[in-house]
Write a protein that holds these residues in place. Sequence first.
Motif, PDB file in Angstrom:
ATOM      1  N   ASN A  79       0.846  -1.204   0.000  1.00 49.39           N
ATOM      2  CA  ASN A  79       0.000   0.000   0.000  1.00 49.39           C
ATOM      3  C   ASN A  79       0.888   1.264   0.000  1.00 49.39           C
ATOM      4  O   ASN A  79       2.097   1.168   0.229  1.00 49.39           O
ATOM      5  N   PRO A  80       0.311   2.457  -0.192  1.00 53.58           N
ATOM      6  CA  PRO A  80       1.112   3.688  -0.203  1.00 53.58           C
ATOM      7  C   PRO A  80       1.875   3.929   1.103  1.00 53.58           C
ATOM      8  O   PRO A  80       1.458   3.524   2.182  1.00 53.58           O
ATOM      9  N   CYS A 118      -2.590   1.720  -3.683  1.00 55.42           N
ATOM     10  CA  CYS A 118      -3.837   1.077  -3.253  1.00 55.42           C
ATOM     11  C   CYS A 118      -4.606   0.533  -4.453  1.00 55.42           C
ATOM     12  O   CYS A 118      -5.723   0.045  -4.302  1.00 55.42           O
ATOM     13  N   GLU A 136      -6.139  -3.880   1.550  1.00 57.02           N
ATOM     14  CA  GLU A 136      -6.552  -2.481   1.388  1.00 57.02           C
ATOM     15  C   GLU A 136      -8.041  -2.535   1.089  1.00 57.02           C
ATOM     16  O   GLU A 136      -8.457  -3.101   0.079  1.00 57.02           O
ATOM     17  N   SER A 138     -10.413  -0.652  -0.046  1.00 61.51           N
ATOM     18  CA  SER A 138     -10.974  -0.231  -1.339  1.00 61.51           C
ATOM     19  C   SER A 138     -10.636  -1.252  -2.423  1.00 61.51           C
ATOM     20  O   SER A 138     -11.460  -1.569  -3.285  1.00 61.51           O
ATOM     21  N   GLY A 287      -6.855  11.553  -6.622  1.00 58.85           N
ATOM     22  CA  GLY A 287      -6.064  10.312  -6.640  1.00 58.85           C
ATOM     23  C   GLY A 287      -6.304   9.430  -5.440  1.00 58.85           C
ATOM     24  O   GLY A 287      -5.386   8.755  -4.972  1.00 58.85           O
ATOM     25  N   CYS A 288      -7.524   9.425  -4.943  1.00 57.22           N
ATOM     26  CA  CYS A 288      -7.933   8.473  -3.903  1.00 57.22           C
ATOM     27  C   CYS A 288      -9.163   7.756  -4.414  1.00 57.22           C
ATOM     28  O   CYS A 288     -10.194   8.392  -4.566  1.00 57.22           O
ATOM     29  N   PRO A 289      -9.055   6.442  -4.684  1.00 56.28           N
ATOM     30  CA  PRO A 289      -7.860   5.631  -4.797  1.00 56.28           C
ATOM     31  C   PRO A 289      -6.936   6.142  -5.923  1.00 56.28           C
ATOM     32  O   PRO A 289      -7.356   6.927  -6.768  1.00 56.28           O
ATOM     33  N   HIS A 290      -5.709   5.649  -5.932  1.00 59.89           N
ATOM     34  CA  HIS A 290      -4.701   6.104  -6.894  1.00 59.89           C
ATOM     35  C   HIS A 290      -5.231   6.140  -8.328  1.00 59.89           C
ATOM     36  O   HIS A 290      -5.981   5.250  -8.754  1.00 59.89           O
ATOM     37  N   CYS A 345      -0.256   8.859  -0.458  1.00 66.10           N
ATOM     38  CA  CYS A 345      -1.580   9.489  -0.573  1.00 66.10           C
ATOM     39  C   CYS A 345      -1.733  10.484   0.572  1.00 66.10           C
ATOM     40  O   CYS A 345      -1.037  10.391   1.580  1.00 66.10           O
ATOM     41  N   ILE A 347      -4.047  10.953   2.771  1.00 67.95           N
ATOM     42  CA  ILE A 347      -4.536  10.468   4.065  1.00 67.95           C
ATOM     43  C   ILE A 347      -3.408   9.869   4.903  1.00 67.95           C
ATOM     44  O   ILE A 347      -3.366  10.050   6.117  1.00 67.95           O
ATOM     45  N   LYS A 365     -13.959   9.048  -0.011  1.00 67.51           N
ATOM     46  CA  LYS A 365     -13.168   8.376   1.033  1.00 67.51           C
ATOM     47  C   LYS A 365     -12.239   9.377   1.711  1.00 67.51           C
ATOM     48  O   LYS A 365     -12.140   9.415   2.936  1.00 67.51           O
TER      49      LYS A 365
HETATM   50 FE1  F3S Z   1      -5.617   4.846  -1.481  1.00 68.42          FE
HETATM   51 FE2  F3S Z   1      -4.995   6.578   0.352  1.00 68.42          FE
HETATM   52 FE3  F3S Z   1      -7.357   6.611  -0.712  1.00 68.42          FE
HETATM   53  S1  F3S Z   1      -4.461   4.443   0.346  1.00 68.42           S
HETATM   54  S2  F3S Z   1      -7.795   4.488  -1.220  1.00 68.42           S
HETATM   55  S3  F3S Z   1      -5.431   7.028  -1.787  1.00 68.42           S
HETATM   56  S4  F3S Z   1      -6.928   6.898   1.432  1.00 68.42           S
END
Ligand code: F3S
Length: 393
Positions: A79-80, A118, A136, A138, A287-290, A345, A347, A365
């Motif tokens: 994961n990131p 991710c 992960e 997601s 870019g969440c998820p990437h 990421c 987060i 997310k």
């Molecule tokens: Fe990935 Fe970070 Fe979102 S791990 S799913 S970019 S919270």
Amino acid sequence: MHLTREEERIYDGECGWANQVCIRILVKLGELFDARELIPISSAHVSGVSYKTLGDAPIEFLEALADSNGKAMVKTTLNPQSLDPEYLTKRLHGNVVKKQQTILRQFGRMGVTQSLTCTPYYLDKPKRDSHLAWAESSAVVYANSVLSACTNREGGPSALAAAIIGKTPDYGMHQTENRRPNFLVSVETKLRTETDFGALGICLGRILADKIPMIRGLSDTSESNMKQLCAALASTGMTNMYQLESHSTLIKKNELQRISIETRDIKQTIESLTTSSTSKPDLVFIGCPHCSLREIKQIARLVNGKKVRAETEFWVCASQHVKERAAEDVNKIERSGGHVLAGVCTIVSWTEMLGIKTIMTNSAKTAYYAPTLNKADTILAPLEECLNTAFGG
Ligand code: F3S
């Protein structure tokens, strides 16, 4: 739980401490969920990589596993982490960078691919019906729902244990009878943007707990929208998969519990995930998820020739794998003043240390987690609105 002779030898410590600890983690987990045996997996994906979320305590455990010759027996991705090798490494202080590198070194010694994403399915798409041990959330929902592979929602330690043994306990999502929908969700509104799909996920996660929904009424099921739905669904609930009604196998729909999702549910969810009214966030983050290659291309097309406005940062996160393949589009984004950050990421990074207090994003997310994990206010809005804010309209 039934163990083969070889597994018993590992359990008794004949194959070293790392293997023994790992199989014991898997057996304990299997016993908790009444699994009868361990089954082979084709890949593992390990979370708990960022120093920010991991902290110091588990580093010793990782070192001990690597010292005792723990080696991934199947393709294993990560994961990131908490920073990228360029932009954030320069901006964050040395101790954080060193600790993060120590963590990555231990995974490297265990033969784990430093994918730091991710969205491991963009590196290598699992085969339909293949068994995985992914950690992960997601990606777990995506693998079960979009790719029709089979994985439980592993924690970081159980995914790493499965990687080292090459097996996982056979329960939950690995068994066909547990993959049938037990809830019918009628979406009675047209979802127009990726943000609407994320809001649907947040809303459903809260209602469903761990139920598996069959979803009726989605008109646009593009990959990006499904990815947002998966990530958000996993954020607020324990659901590990959904089925679209159009893809469902024969099922007695009249026996399912039912709910409807209306326009006001989506609207209220988006409003609840927006905690700031500023028009000048410190960070606009996509870019969440990437991001996929297609998403980076879309962003590059929309920002080409524009300039990020002063006092706002613009980050696009993706894996190194995707970033390298999108070099031309990455250049366009970076020429505009944005940063395409690989392997990290928002987060799981140290945004507070960078003075970021308000984050605008198209990801439900991120908007859900940022107030707690980044101590930031949030604005949730679709991509084009995010870009208008970052680039001053
Ligand atoms: Fe990935 Fe970070 Fe979102 S791990 S799913 S970019 S919270």
